[in-house]
Design an enzyme around this catalytic site. Sequence first.
Site: not given
Ligand code: PLP
Length: 516
Positions: A111
């Site tokens: 993120k």
């Molecule tokens: C947020 C997250 C996801 C999922 O991603 P999306 O965009 O919500 O599908 C997968 N793995 C990790 C480690 C995350 O923090």
Amino acid sequence: MYISTRGNFPVVTAAEAIKLGMVPAGGLFVPQNIPTFAEEELKSLIGKTYQDVAAQVLTLYLEDYSQAEIAACLKKAYRENFAHQEITPLYRLTDSTYLLELWHGPTAAFKDVALQLMPLLLSLALRKLQVAEEMVILVATSGDTGKAALEGFKDVPGLKIVCFYPDQGVSAIQERQMVTTEGQNTYVVGVRGNFDDCQNEVKALFADEAFRSFLAEKGFALSSANSINWGRLLPQIVYYVYAYLNLVQRGRIVYGEKINFVVPTGNFGNILAAWYARRMGLPIHKLICASNENKVLTDFFRTGIYKKNRPFKQTNSPSMDILISSNLERFLFEMTGRNDKTIAAWMSELQEKGHFAVGQEVQKAMQEILWAGFATEEETLAALKETYTSKGYTLDPHTAVGMKVYQQYIAETGDETVTVLDATASPFKFTASVLQALTGSQLSSAGDEFALLRELSRQSGLPIHPALQDLEQKPILHQRVCNKEEIKKEVKDILNIVFKIADDLGMLLLDRKDLK
Ligand SMILES: *Cc1c(COP(=O)(O)O)cnc(C)c1O
């Protein structure tokens, strides 16, 4: 320009879409026209830096931002705050399988890639739109998003960020990450309650019209850092393009050859960004959507029926524990040939009845592009262990879900296309589960988590992720704790717009301005 997936809002500029976050009456902003790469355009980017590729992609979507503005944002977002020069490097696991490491950012999770850039785009948007108020970003977090948002919004002009987390409800490392956040505009508050309490109270504040107009009078406006904001999706398109070009440059594929991406999925944001890249002309064969035991998406893509009412499971890949994948709405908009009336109808069915069905035609269109599967808890840990034993690479549990689903995909289809698996978190973010997978013994995260970091470093032979390295020594800068009923008061207090005088009659609230 950007339009609503439900056809319920006028056309807006990118800056307005980023400022608003979502369509006020429900619905998500999508580009009115999805840009495509001219053939020479993509080819000319081979060998270019991450920032150069990003500039090219962003320019196509942000027509109201100047080249100089975009360049300045990119320079600030993707420099020394990422521990790898390539920002999102590719790791070769086998000749046909690569890991796209998305976790080199300041909080060790994917993120960061979006949240390092989005606040800068938002800050510029506020300036372009001549918003007079100071924006206050409210975040309720179960641990990970909060820290990534705090780091992204730290010291960005015109913005403040207030992050609420469940006191006692996050891991010791997550808490330490948040309460050591620097920056003049960051506020962190522990709430005596669970994550749902935090989220409900923060949602109630967003919906509280009286509170919003009170804040507006004092020169503040509320906003969120939600993953449905176009400003968070756009930066994610970049690394798909960059990964493809990287494979061409290394001679692993020839230019024009199609590849697959496997994406560990929760809210459907990351995989949707891959779809936009494909739609722009990036040669992608299949997108493989990997879920954990909360397999609402797997069921949906296999049956065409989305059913959110089901037991919620807490898994060892917690960032994918989601039953409503908000960004799916954008994908459905495209799969229905941009039929906003149909989308509006399905979304209200989902809200009222808890399910909707898309019909065979849309299901077929989706299946041509996307393959979906899920991994159980045991399968996830087994894939983690197996990858470590056979390849010497330590996955985190989210990425291990992706690995397991990719193996299922190969077994079912025999597809030999070169494939890139998104590595969405560093294994050091989920130490207890990773050590459990590697050693086979159950470890309690109630023990010393910092000792577990060192143990994982020893077991995996990897240095502790730089974001977590000197955490133990960092000074604690935030010590606010409140009851869940006090969240509103806490926001006022932080913004310094109210103070109270206790008198015999009880509490009397006085505004500072009124006293002057
Ligand atoms: C947020 C997250 C996801 C999922 O991603 P999306 O965009 O919500 O599908 C997968 N793995 C990790 C480690 C995350 O923090």
